[in-house]
Design a protein around this motif. Structure first.
Motif, PDB file in Angstrom:
ATOM      1  N   LYS A  54       0.813  -1.214   0.000  1.00 24.20           N
ATOM      2  CA  LYS A  54       0.000   0.000   0.000  1.00 24.20           C
ATOM      3  C   LYS A  54       0.849   1.268   0.000  1.00 24.20           C
ATOM      4  O   LYS A  54       0.307   2.366   0.175  1.00 24.20           O
ATOM      5  CB  LYS A  54      -0.908   0.009   1.229  1.00 24.20           C
ATOM      6  N   LEU A  55       2.155   1.133  -0.214  1.00 25.00           N
ATOM      7  CA  LEU A  55       3.038   2.285  -0.199  1.00 25.00           C
ATOM      8  C   LEU A  55       3.587   2.566  -1.595  1.00 25.00           C
ATOM      9  O   LEU A  55       3.902   1.640  -2.351  1.00 25.00           O
ATOM     10  CB  LEU A  55       4.203   2.056   0.760  1.00 25.00           C
ATOM     11  N   VAL A  56       3.698   3.851  -1.913  1.00 27.92           N
ATOM     12  CA  VAL A  56       4.252   4.289  -3.193  1.00 27.92           C
ATOM     13  C   VAL A  56       5.560   5.012  -2.919  1.00 27.92           C
ATOM     14  O   VAL A  56       5.608   5.956  -2.114  1.00 27.92           O
ATOM     15  CB  VAL A  56       3.267   5.221  -3.935  1.00 27.92           C
ATOM     16  N   TRP A  57       6.610   4.581  -3.552  1.00 31.92           N
ATOM     17  CA  TRP A  57       7.947   5.154  -3.370  1.00 31.92           C
ATOM     18  C   TRP A  57       7.951   6.631  -3.757  1.00 31.92           C
ATOM     19  O   TRP A  57       7.464   7.019  -4.813  1.00 31.92           O
ATOM     20  CB  TRP A  57       8.940   4.383  -4.217  1.00 31.92           C
ATOM     21  N   ALA A  58       8.501   7.463  -2.859  1.00 33.46           N
ATOM     22  CA  ALA A  58       8.571   8.903  -3.122  1.00 33.46           C
ATOM     23  C   ALA A  58       9.972   9.440  -2.879  1.00 33.46           C
ATOM     24  O   ALA A  58      10.145  10.613  -2.560  1.00 33.46           O
ATOM     25  CB  ALA A  58       7.554   9.641  -2.247  1.00 33.46           C
ATOM     26  N   GLY A  59      10.969   8.592  -3.050  1.00 33.66           N
ATOM     27  CA  GLY A  59      12.350   9.026  -2.953  1.00 33.66           C
ATOM     28  C   GLY A  59      13.016   8.592  -1.662  1.00 33.66           C
ATOM     29  O   GLY A  59      12.369   8.323  -0.656  1.00 33.66           O
ATOM     30  N   GLY A  60      14.331   8.546  -1.709  1.00 32.51           N
ATOM     31  CA  GLY A  60      15.094   8.174  -0.530  1.00 32.51           C
ATOM     32  C   GLY A  60      16.553   8.485  -0.724  1.00 32.51           C
ATOM     33  O   GLY A  60      17.036   8.627  -1.855  1.00 32.51           O
ATOM     34  N   ILE A  61      17.268   8.616   0.396  1.00 29.33           N
ATOM     35  CA  ILE A  61      18.693   8.958   0.349  1.00 29.33           C
ATOM     36  C   ILE A  61      19.471   8.102   1.339  1.00 29.33           C
ATOM     37  O   ILE A  61      18.955   7.680   2.375  1.00 29.33           O
ATOM     38  CB  ILE A  61      18.929  10.455   0.676  1.00 29.33           C
ATOM     39  N   GLU A  62      20.708   7.847   0.996  1.00 28.56           N
ATOM     40  CA  GLU A  62      21.681   7.304   1.938  1.00 28.56           C
ATOM     41  C   GLU A  62      22.517   8.478   2.441  1.00 28.56           C
ATOM     42  O   GLU A  62      22.969   9.311   1.653  1.00 28.56           O
ATOM     43  CB  GLU A  62      22.581   6.269   1.274  1.00 28.56           C
ATOM     44  N   ILE A  63      22.703   8.558   3.753  1.00 22.18           N
ATOM     45  CA  ILE A  63      23.405   9.671   4.381  1.00 22.18           C
ATOM     46  C   ILE A  63      24.676   9.147   5.033  1.00 22.18           C
ATOM     47  O   ILE A  63      24.630   8.179   5.796  1.00 22.18           O
ATOM     48  CB  ILE A  63      22.532  10.363   5.447  1.00 22.18           C
ATOM     49  N   ALA A  64      25.781   9.780   4.741  1.00 21.40           N
ATOM     50  CA  ALA A  64      27.062   9.390   5.334  1.00 21.40           C
ATOM     51  C   ALA A  64      27.735  10.618   5.924  1.00 21.40           C
ATOM     52  O   ALA A  64      27.508  11.747   5.478  1.00 21.40           O
ATOM     53  CB  ALA A  64      27.964   8.747   4.285  1.00 21.40           C
ATOM     54  N   SER A  65      28.558  10.401   6.939  1.00 21.86           N
ATOM     55  CA  SER A  65      29.283  11.494   7.565  1.00 21.86           C
ATOM     56  C   SER A  65      30.574  10.957   8.174  1.00 21.86           C
ATOM     57  O   SER A  65      30.586   9.861   8.744  1.00 21.86           O
ATOM     58  CB  SER A  65      28.445  12.150   8.659  1.00 21.86           C
ATOM     59  N   PRO A  66      31.666  11.722   8.070  1.00 23.08           N
ATOM     60  CA  PRO A  66      32.908  11.324   8.733  1.00 23.08           C
ATOM     61  C   PRO A  66      32.891  11.605  10.229  1.00 23.08           C
ATOM     62  O   PRO A  66      33.803  11.190  10.950  1.00 23.08           O
ATOM     63  CB  PRO A  66      33.965  12.177   8.029  1.00 23.08           C
ATOM     64  N   ASP A  67      31.867  12.292  10.704  1.00 29.32           N
ATOM     65  CA  ASP A  67      31.799  12.671  12.115  1.00 29.32           C
ATOM     66  C   ASP A  67      31.484  11.442  12.974  1.00 29.32           C
ATOM     67  O   ASP A  67      30.519  10.728  12.714  1.00 29.32           O
ATOM     68  CB  ASP A  67      30.728  13.735  12.306  1.00 29.32           C
ATOM     69  N   GLU A  68      32.262  11.215  14.013  1.00 30.93           N
ATOM     70  CA  GLU A  68      32.097  10.026  14.840  1.00 30.93           C
ATOM     71  C   GLU A  68      30.801  10.041  15.642  1.00 30.93           C
ATOM     72  O   GLU A  68      30.348   8.983  16.117  1.00 30.93           O
ATOM     73  CB  GLU A  68      33.276   9.870  15.798  1.00 30.93           C
TER      74      GLU A  68
END
Length: 383
Positions: A54-68
């Motif tokens: 019942k869900l329609v894809w509306a975008g997504g992101i992978e988030i990365a950071s060098p901060d510990e």
């Protein structure tokens, strides 16, 4: 392609989200954190798939950071216009950021990320995993609008619910302690208050009731324990488990129904994500609640250890669902932020506060009626 945000792209972020670059509302104790994002395909094996369950894809992101300090995001709130995000870490930190969208309204990036420590009752940053394991977040909107208001936060290990007045004090807010384990009874060390939301007050103008569901603490019938707290008065109910899934968050829809996020993990099958829709009128003292499964997907899709859930309604009345993953600070896992449109039979309307849930008050819990715990061995990993 990874996008790194410098001065030029921050300006672009302001234009895309119609927000002026201004000091973070948590600026008093926050610091900028470098992030990079890359857009995701919902099903990398079939890039044409946009509708699942019942869900329609509306975008997504992978988030990365060098901060510990970046990672472990377990609770989520999104502003009513979708422009800003607030999240909590299971290491006791706040995250704020601007969300970016493409020309089709799909989630496409993040900018202006800032991190701040969560403070304890003594006004000092919470130290250590035992005290800082913040797992659930729900925001009562403030008078000024935007992302910040009164934040209700559920903690595991040292089980409790605190309330932070972020609208008034930002990240320097000292919490008010609302509930502790003595009100809920025994909770498993790593299977406590994982899902949290607010219900209308029993009388107009009163304090909202708190709805909480444990991750993996069972009642005597073997169901996952759920609670409705009206002040210190607690009513218990059970959630029927869908093995091997465990609840990780929930969000109350405008019509009063509950959207429940669940995850599973095994070394062989990998990660899985499920969502159930639970009718508002199903929740009552001593009830055993279940709900229709809206989506059930495995590691073939762009998911990880999905733990935080937020829902907003756009100007067209469509329900937009955001889900964030907890990477456990592991190089083998990812921080993902996903967005979907939720298909409903009809556009939800606000439920009358006095009729949403009809719950009798219970005597104040003193911890003596703690239910039997579920097996720790049955709990999914990773945490």
């Amino acid at each position: 392609m990874a996008i790194r945000y410098g001065a030029t792209s921050v300006l672009a972020a302001c234009l895309l989200t119609a927000i002026c670059t201004a000091p973070s509302p948590l600026a008093a104790a926050s610091r900028p954190v470098e992030v990079s994002t890359s857009t995701l395909l919902w099903n990398p094996e079939d890039r044409t798939e946009s509708r699942t369950g019942k869900l329609v894809w509306a975008g997504g992101i992978e988030i990365a950071s060098p901060d510990e300090d970046f990672g472990g995001w377990s609770g989520l709130a999104v502003s009513s216009d979708g422009a800003a995000l607030l999240s909590i870490s299971d290491q006791g930190r706040w995250l704020t950021a601007i969300l970016l969208y493409d020309e089709r309204g799909r989630l496409s990036g993040m900018a202006e990320a800032k991190i701040a420590p969560m403070l304890g009752l003594d006004g000092k940053p919470i130290a250590g995993k035992t005290l800082g394991d913040a797992e659930s977040l729900v925001m009562l909107p403030g008078m000024a609008g935007g992302i910040l208001g009164k934040a209700y936060v559920g903690f595991e290990r040292a089980h409790r619910i605190w309330r932070y007045d972020l609208e008034t004090s930002g990240a320097e807010a000292i919490p008010e302690q609302l509930l502790t384990q003595r009100h809920f009874g025994l909770l498993n060390n790593n299977g406590g208050l994982e899902s949290l939301d607010l219900l209308p007050p029993p009388v107009p103008g009163g304090e909202p009731r708190i709805l909480a569901i444990a991750e993996d603490t069972r009642d005597p019938r073997g169901h996952i324990k759920g609670f409705i707290a009206d002040g210190h008065h607690i009513a218990w109910f059970g959630l029927r488990a869908h093995e091997p899934y465990r609840p990780t968050d929930m969000a109350r829809l405008p019509n009063g129904d509950l959207l429940l996020l669940e995850r599973r993990y095994s070394p062989l099958a990998g990660a899985g994500m499920q969502m159930r829709l639970i009718p508002a009128d199903a929740i009552a003292r001593d009830a055993v609640v279940d709900g229709d499964v809206l989506i059930d997907v495995g590691q073939r899709y762009s998911i990880d250890n999905m733990e935080g859930l937020a829902v907003r309604q756009d100007k067209n009345g469509d329900l937009l669902v955001y889900v964030i993953s907890d990477d456990n600070f592991s190089p083998l896992q990812r921080t993902l932020l996903l967005m979907f449109r939720l298909e409903m039979p009809a556009k939800p309307q606000l439920a009358p506060a006095a009729e949403t849930l009809k719950l009798p008050r219970s005597p104040e819990a003193d911890g003596s009626s703690a239910a039997a715990s579920g097996s720790e061995e049955a709990a999914p990993e990773p945490r």
